[in-house]
Design a protein around this motif. Structure first.
Motif, PDB file in Angstrom:
ATOM      1  N   GLU A  25       2.125   0.805   3.314  1.00  0.00           N
ATOM      2  CA  GLU A  25       3.090  -0.311   3.727  1.00  0.00           C
ATOM      3  C   GLU A  25       4.325  -0.304   3.095  1.00  0.00           C
ATOM      4  O   GLU A  25       5.429  -0.850   3.606  1.00  0.00           O
ATOM      5  CB  GLU A  25       2.260  -1.667   3.605  1.00  0.00           C
ATOM      6  CG  GLU A  25       1.110  -1.896   4.609  1.00  0.00           C
ATOM      7  CD  GLU A  25       0.522  -3.190   4.675  1.00  0.00           C
ATOM      8  OE1 GLU A  25       0.599  -3.764   3.638  1.00  0.00           O
ATOM      9  OE2 GLU A  25      -0.006  -3.472   5.454  1.00  0.00           O
ATOM     10  N   ARG A  79       6.544   2.500   3.950  1.00  0.00           N
ATOM     11  CA  ARG A  79       7.217   2.403   5.492  1.00  0.00           C
ATOM     12  C   ARG A  79       8.433   1.507   5.261  1.00  0.00           C
ATOM     13  O   ARG A  79       9.233   1.878   6.152  1.00  0.00           O
ATOM     14  CB  ARG A  79       6.090   1.393   6.215  1.00  0.00           C
ATOM     15  CG  ARG A  79       6.330   1.402   7.676  1.00  0.00           C
ATOM     16  CD  ARG A  79       6.422   2.886   8.409  1.00  0.00           C
ATOM     17  NE  ARG A  79       6.526   2.614   9.909  1.00  0.00           N
ATOM     18  CZ  ARG A  79       7.069   3.330  10.809  1.00  0.00           C
ATOM     19  NH1 ARG A  79       7.274   4.820  10.298  1.00  0.00           N
ATOM     20  NH2 ARG A  79       7.013   3.098  12.073  1.00  0.00           N
ATOM     21  N   LYS A 123      -0.769   1.508  11.407  1.00  0.00           N
ATOM     22  CA  LYS A 123       0.413   0.777  10.982  1.00  0.00           C
ATOM     23  C   LYS A 123       1.482   0.544  11.987  1.00  0.00           C
ATOM     24  O   LYS A 123       2.165  -0.421  12.388  1.00  0.00           O
ATOM     25  CB  LYS A 123       1.028   1.428   9.799  1.00  0.00           C
ATOM     26  CG  LYS A 123       2.481   0.620   9.287  1.00  0.00           C
ATOM     27  CD  LYS A 123       1.852  -0.835   8.803  1.00  0.00           C
ATOM     28  CE  LYS A 123       3.345  -1.464   8.194  1.00  0.00           C
ATOM     29  NZ  LYS A 123       2.929  -3.054   8.079  1.00  0.00           N
ATOM     30  N   GLU A 148       3.004  -2.383  13.995  1.00  0.00           N
ATOM     31  CA  GLU A 148       4.437  -2.943  13.981  1.00  0.00           C
ATOM     32  C   GLU A 148       5.000  -3.167  15.370  1.00  0.00           C
ATOM     33  O   GLU A 148       5.714  -3.891  15.476  1.00  0.00           O
ATOM     34  CB  GLU A 148       5.417  -1.734  13.450  1.00  0.00           C
ATOM     35  CG  GLU A 148       5.208  -1.621  11.990  1.00  0.00           C
ATOM     36  CD  GLU A 148       5.757  -0.356  11.305  1.00  0.00           C
ATOM     37  OE1 GLU A 148       5.891  -0.224  10.053  1.00  0.00           O
ATOM     38  OE2 GLU A 148       6.117   0.445  12.269  1.00  0.00           O
ATOM     39  N   LYS A 149       4.220  -2.736  16.418  1.00  0.00           N
ATOM     40  CA  LYS A 149       4.517  -2.647  17.864  1.00  0.00           C
ATOM     41  C   LYS A 149       4.032  -4.024  18.466  1.00  0.00           C
ATOM     42  O   LYS A 149       4.123  -4.251  19.344  1.00  0.00           O
ATOM     43  CB  LYS A 149       4.091  -1.580  18.462  1.00  0.00           C
ATOM     44  CG  LYS A 149       4.904  -0.167  18.172  1.00  0.00           C
ATOM     45  CD  LYS A 149       4.414   0.829  19.238  1.00  0.00           C
ATOM     46  CE  LYS A 149       5.208   2.117  18.975  1.00  0.00           C
ATOM     47  NZ  LYS A 149       4.540   3.342  20.003  1.00  0.00           N
ATOM     48  N   ASP A 164      -3.951  -3.072  14.906  1.00  0.00           N
ATOM     49  CA  ASP A 164      -3.891  -2.652  13.622  1.00  0.00           C
ATOM     50  C   ASP A 164      -4.960  -1.835  13.229  1.00  0.00           C
ATOM     51  O   ASP A 164      -6.077  -1.837  13.984  1.00  0.00           O
ATOM     52  CB  ASP A 164      -3.667  -3.881  12.653  1.00  0.00           C
ATOM     53  CG  ASP A 164      -4.508  -4.789  12.555  1.00  0.00           C
ATOM     54  OD1 ASP A 164      -5.641  -4.653  13.285  1.00  0.00           O
ATOM     55  OD2 ASP A 164      -4.272  -6.213  12.210  1.00  0.00           O
TER      56      ASP A 164
END
Length: 260
Positions: A19, A22, A75, A79-80, A84
């Motif tokens: 995370e 990212r 991940k 985000e979309k 998850d």
């Protein structure tokens, strides 16, 4: 070995690192499902190499790389707003329980073959499962693996030889058909018949409980080892491979075989 809590904490640490990457790493930040796909394929092949060699240090390493990709795709899904890693794990858990009624239900399965047959039947019944017996075979599989999976799935619904020895007559038939087309010199028909030869040979491997991909890879590695021996011995003598007769090459090749 680590206990359950340590395993959970280790997975959490990897998720925390991913995370952060990212957000803070330019390369990780720009990755998408499609951009990661080639890397994922490469990582799976590297894992396959380690498994073939029974190289436990590299199996551990490559499993980590594959796990990273599983977490990365999860991940991106998060985000979309689609899913998850918890959704991935929950779906897997539900599937494992559903497809193992002989463990979590009342169904009886005394051998591995019955388990596989039940598994395939349940996949056809699932809401989002396979619509046909062969629809679960990915189009992108390498042809050798794909042929094996196609035959395996067909066999699980009874489309198979009554006696496994019958496959040899089929193989001989396909070889004869290829030879007939080879004499005519029609490349397109030769290719089609050679495909039938390969398919019949894969079928023979399956019937004798041999994984053709593993068998061929063993032979690949054996050939590489022997040919490298040949090449190095010729170089050490100050000669070139092209300078040797086939008989001379065979003599050194046999040395390599004897040294294995």
């Amino acid at each position: 070995m680590h206990n359950r809590q340590e395993k959970i904490e280790a997975l959490g640490r990897v998720i925390d690192v991913l995370e952060r990457l990212r957000v803070e790493c330019p390369w990780d930040r720009k990755q998408t499902n499609l951009s990661l796909r080639p890397n994922t394929i490469e990582e799976v092949y590297e894992l396959a190499d380690a498994l073939m060699a029974d190289d436990n240090p590299n199996i551990r390493k490559e499993l980590g790389d594959v796990l990273l990709h599983v977490l990365f795709y999860s991940k991106i899904g998060e985000e979309k707003g689609e899913f998850d890693i918890v959704d991935v794990c929950d779906a897997l858990n539900a599937k494992l329980i559903y497809r193992h009624p002989h463990v979590f239900g009342e169904v009886k399965a005394d051998d591995a073959e019955t388990v596989v047959q039940n598994w395939e039947a349940l996949k056809l019944k699932e809401k989002d499962g396979n619509k046909t017996v062969l629809s679960g075979v990915p189009n992108a599989l390498p042809a050798l693996v794909k042929a094996y999976r196609i035959q395996e799935k067909a066999a699980h619904v009874g489309f198979d030889w009554e006696e496994r020895s019958q496959v040899w007559d089929k193989l001989k038939e396909e070889i004869a058909e290829f030879e007939a087309e080879a004499e005519k010199g029609d490349k397109e028909k030769m290719e089609a018949e050679m495909g039938d030869v390969f398919f019949a040979l894969v079928n023979a491997a399956r019937l004798y409980d041999i994984t053709p991909e593993n068998a061929l890879e063993r032979t690949n590695r054996k050939f590489i080892s022997r040919f490298t021996y040949l090449e190095e011995k010729v170089k050490a003598s100050g000669r070139n491979l092209r300078d040797l007769t086939l008989g001379e090459m065979d003599e050194i090749w046999n040395e390599a075989k004897a040294a294995e």
